[in-house]
Motif scaffolding. Sequence first.
Motif, PDB file in Angstrom:
ATOM      1  N   GLU A 145       0.854  -1.187   0.000  1.00 22.19           N
ATOM      2  CA  GLU A 145       0.000   0.000   0.000  1.00 22.19           C
ATOM      3  C   GLU A 145       0.886   1.232   0.000  1.00 22.19           C
ATOM      4  O   GLU A 145       1.538   1.528   0.997  1.00 22.19           O
ATOM      5  CB  GLU A 145      -0.914   0.020   1.242  1.00 22.19           C
ATOM      6  N   GLU A 157      -4.237  -0.804  -2.648  1.00 25.75           N
ATOM      7  CA  GLU A 157      -3.294  -1.919  -2.531  1.00 25.75           C
ATOM      8  C   GLU A 157      -2.862  -2.341  -3.927  1.00 25.75           C
ATOM      9  O   GLU A 157      -3.693  -2.546  -4.810  1.00 25.75           O
ATOM     10  CB  GLU A 157      -3.964  -3.101  -1.833  1.00 25.75           C
ATOM     11  N   ARG A 193      -6.038  -2.281  -6.218  1.00 25.70           N
ATOM     12  CA  ARG A 193      -7.314  -2.551  -5.528  1.00 25.70           C
ATOM     13  C   ARG A 193      -7.664  -1.426  -4.558  1.00 25.70           C
ATOM     14  O   ARG A 193      -6.812  -0.959  -3.796  1.00 25.70           O
ATOM     15  CB  ARG A 193      -7.203  -3.868  -4.755  1.00 25.70           C
ATOM     16  N   LYS A 195      -9.057  -0.453  -1.317  1.00 23.56           N
ATOM     17  CA  LYS A 195      -9.228  -1.239  -0.080  1.00 23.56           C
ATOM     18  C   LYS A 195     -10.626  -1.093   0.507  1.00 23.56           C
ATOM     19  O   LYS A 195     -11.108  -1.982   1.195  1.00 23.56           O
ATOM     20  CB  LYS A 195      -8.174  -0.826   0.952  1.00 23.56           C
ATOM     21  N   ASP A 198     -13.062  -2.806  -2.512  1.00 22.05           N
ATOM     22  CA  ASP A 198     -12.553  -4.076  -3.022  1.00 22.05           C
ATOM     23  C   ASP A 198     -12.574  -4.160  -4.558  1.00 22.05           C
ATOM     24  O   ASP A 198     -12.256  -5.192  -5.122  1.00 22.05           O
ATOM     25  CB  ASP A 198     -13.350  -5.252  -2.422  1.00 22.05           C
TER      26      ASP A 198
END
Length: 310
Positions: A145, A157, A193, A195, A198
């Motif tokens: 991250e 991420e 991604r 976080k 998602d």
Amino acid sequence: MLRIVVLGSAAGGGVPQWNCGCLVCRAARGDQPELRSTQCSIAISGDGDHWFLINASPDLRQQLVAARQLHPKAGQLRHSPIAGVILTNGEVDAVAGLLSMREGSPFTIHAHPAVLAILKANSIFNVLSEANVKRVAIAIEEPFEPRLPDGTGSGIEILPFAVPGKVAWYLRDKSLPGGRGDELGDTLGLRIRDKKTDKYVVFLAACAHVTDELKARLAGAAVLFFDGTVWRDDELIAAGLGQKRGQDMGHIAMSGPGGAIESLAGLAIDRKLFLHINNSNPALFPNSEERRILERAGWQIPADGMEIVL
Ligand SMILES: [Zn+2]
């Protein structure tokens, strides 16, 4: 919320390329300036205020002028919303733009140790002092991250992964730099991604062929940015522009059996965009049969500056 800005969608050289007289380059210089595009890079943000560049193309300065999201904050004498740069390879197309970021603003470079070694071995990159511009190593299959300037998480991420291709430089046990020869062109893929939600985006600007493993990784992506270098494998040869096939350079063709359009059809991906498009590619013409075919198959060619919000 994940925001993405396409800073540029062209392969090395851009459109038009300075020394190229192909159909697309001629049109881009002439009566179709809308064909112009800068070299491949995207910017991503988890909060809309702090941004990370995926690669720093030789056109970065022009891209930063054009993208209002990346302008200094109003009222500040010195500021940049760019918190970091993630490098997928050590080629000139990915790193040259770093030299335009030399005016003393702090940011972080995230790259594989082999790429960091290339930067270190080239003294010209000393214009980015390591005190100010931190280098952080990334590793294949190790999610990270990126941090904001205050040390807090970015909410994004990133998972670097190996891409099907020729024997990749980052998997070879060779001292770097030097000795890389024709492995140049291999590049890491990134899964990016959010976080919170998602949702994820996959960035893959070089890919020689699509394997079942890769399909499994791409399925479920909200957005896919995929290698769109050539329409057909022998495109450069047919146009008299060179002797290399797409495959020789580690790039899958858009069309044909085993091409990207066919190989990725039917995967659950919300939005599919081609990136890293060479100026020889006839699909760049909006009215071409090639463009109609790719759009019918659910693909897009993004214009520079396109913003996607997830
Ligand atoms: Zn051209």
